[in-house]
Design an enzyme around this catalytic site. Sequence first.
Site, mmCIF file in Angstrom:
data_model
loop_
_atom_site.group_PDB
_atom_site.id
_atom_site.type_symbol
_atom_site.label_atom_id
_atom_site.label_comp_id
_atom_site.label_asym_id
_atom_site.label_seq_id
_atom_site.Cartn_x
_atom_site.Cartn_y
_atom_site.Cartn_z
ATOM 1 N N GLY A 79 2.737 -1.264 4.292
ATOM 2 C CA GLY A 79 2.770 0.160 3.997
ATOM 3 C C GLY A 79 4.196 0.632 3.730
ATOM 4 N N GLY A 80 4.817 1.192 4.742
ATOM 5 C CA GLY A 80 6.135 1.816 4.599
ATOM 6 C C GLY A 80 7.154 0.952 3.867
ATOM 7 N N GLU A 117 -7.009 4.504 7.780
ATOM 8 C CA GLU A 117 -6.843 5.944 7.536
ATOM 9 C C GLU A 117 -8.083 6.526 6.868
ATOM 10 O OE1 GLU A 117 -3.034 5.568 5.581
ATOM 11 O OE2 GLU A 117 -2.188 4.925 7.500
ATOM 12 N N LYS A 147 0.106 4.220 -0.130
ATOM 13 C CA LYS A 147 -0.542 5.398 0.467
ATOM 14 C C LYS A 147 -0.331 6.607 -0.453
ATOM 15 C CE LYS A 147 0.282 3.436 4.981
ATOM 16 N NZ LYS A 147 -0.030 3.575 6.378
ATOM 17 N N GLY A 155 2.167 1.983 10.736
ATOM 18 C CA GLY A 155 3.102 3.105 10.616
ATOM 19 C C GLY A 155 3.768 3.503 11.920
ATOM 20 N N ASN A 209 0.874 -1.177 0.000
ATOM 21 C CA ASN A 209 0.000 0.000 0.000
ATOM 22 C C ASN A 209 0.908 1.222 0.000
ATOM 23 O OD1 ASN A 209 -1.787 2.057 0.519
ATOM 24 N ND2 ASN A 209 -2.166 1.487 2.655
ATOM 25 N N HIS A 249 -9.506 0.992 4.683
ATOM 26 C CA HIS A 249 -8.237 1.179 5.399
ATOM 27 C C HIS A 249 -8.491 2.081 6.611
ATOM 28 C CE1 HIS A 249 -4.174 2.450 6.362
ATOM 29 N NE2 HIS A 249 -3.759 1.380 5.716
ATOM 30 N N SER A 274 3.263 -2.446 10.262
ATOM 31 C CA SER A 274 4.716 -2.447 10.457
ATOM 32 C C SER A 274 5.360 -3.789 10.113
ATOM 33 C CB SER A 274 5.063 -2.020 11.889
ATOM 34 O OG SER A 274 4.583 -0.703 12.135
ATOM 35 N N GLU A 320 -5.542 -5.232 10.314
ATOM 36 C CA GLU A 320 -4.517 -4.217 10.562
ATOM 37 C C GLU A 320 -4.837 -3.484 11.860
ATOM 38 O OE1 GLU A 320 -2.450 -2.914 6.731
ATOM 39 O OE2 GLU A 320 -4.287 -1.763 6.877
HETATM 40 C C1 PEP Z 1 -0.820 0.017 5.867
HETATM 41 O O1 PEP Z 1 -0.862 1.192 5.582
HETATM 42 O O2 PEP Z 1 -1.700 -0.735 5.424
HETATM 43 C C2 PEP Z 1 0.269 -0.478 6.711
HETATM 44 C C3 PEP Z 1 0.203 -1.692 7.171
HETATM 45 O O3 PEP Z 1 1.302 0.403 6.963
HETATM 46 P P1 PEP Z 1 2.723 0.040 7.654
HETATM 47 O O4 PEP Z 1 3.216 -1.245 7.068
HETATM 48 O O5 PEP Z 1 3.593 1.211 7.325
HETATM 49 O O6 PEP Z 1 2.457 -0.092 9.124
#
Ligand code: PEP
Length: 247
Positions: free
Chosen positions: A233-234, A101, A18, A176, A16, A99, A212, A170
């Site tokens: 994500g990251g 967010e 983002k 994040g 993702n 999600h 994460s 999640e």
């Molecule tokens: C996400 O945005 O779906 C996510 C899991 O982010 P991260 O891996 O950065 O925690």
Amino acid sequence: MTTAHEQSRNRLVIGNWKMHGNLADNAKLLAALRPAVSTTQIAVCVPFPYLAQASEALKGSSISWGAQDISVQKQGAFTGEVSGSMLKDFGSTWVLVGHSERRSMHAETDQLVADKAQAALVAGLIPVVCVGESLAERDAGQAIAVIERQLAPVLAQGAESVNKLVVAYEPVWAIGTGRTASPEQAQEVHAAIRAALQAIGAGNVQILYGGSVKASNAASLFSMPDIDGALVGGAALVADEFLAIAA
Ligand code: PEP
């Protein structure tokens, strides 16, 4: 009718992005991902403006792509919205719905998320339905109840629909933050999600963990019986790290 996607619990890792990226950086990242050969199914969910770039760069590779949101509407006077058929025009396979967010910053309700999942299915996309509890909800012992509440309108759509989607667990406190759920914490929730899916005849739906995930913790998470892969994500913005998670 059973599609290729239904009833298979193959390993799946979805990135993702983002609201990150630009044409130049994306070109480098996509070029680094393109040659990947893996038994894991790999996908990236990119910002809307870069769907054309992703489809050009990944066409003919083993990596699929998609978006991070979808409108419940098919077309019309819905300024700023993007429909499922538009996502399909760019060869998308996947779309994230719900999600955390979007739930928290755009007030998306459980019912709206379920409606987005349905809109994705109607358009021939695979919705990745994201669920997860906040830290306060976990501390109050409410994690599983929250996830069951979030999933309820999705499950109400019945086995035929649910068998065509993917669920991503999640925990909001792990997104994040660098703080990952332990494999056991994640497995406990995944088992509860699996039981809820099984109860409606959709026990083989893929359930991803997100929060994460990195190359260093992926293997221990993936060793759990009900964790079928990850939503990343990251770490999805760094080709080597992302591919190491999939490996
Ligand atoms: C996400 O945005 O779906 C996510 C899991 O982010 P991260 O891996 O950065 O925690």
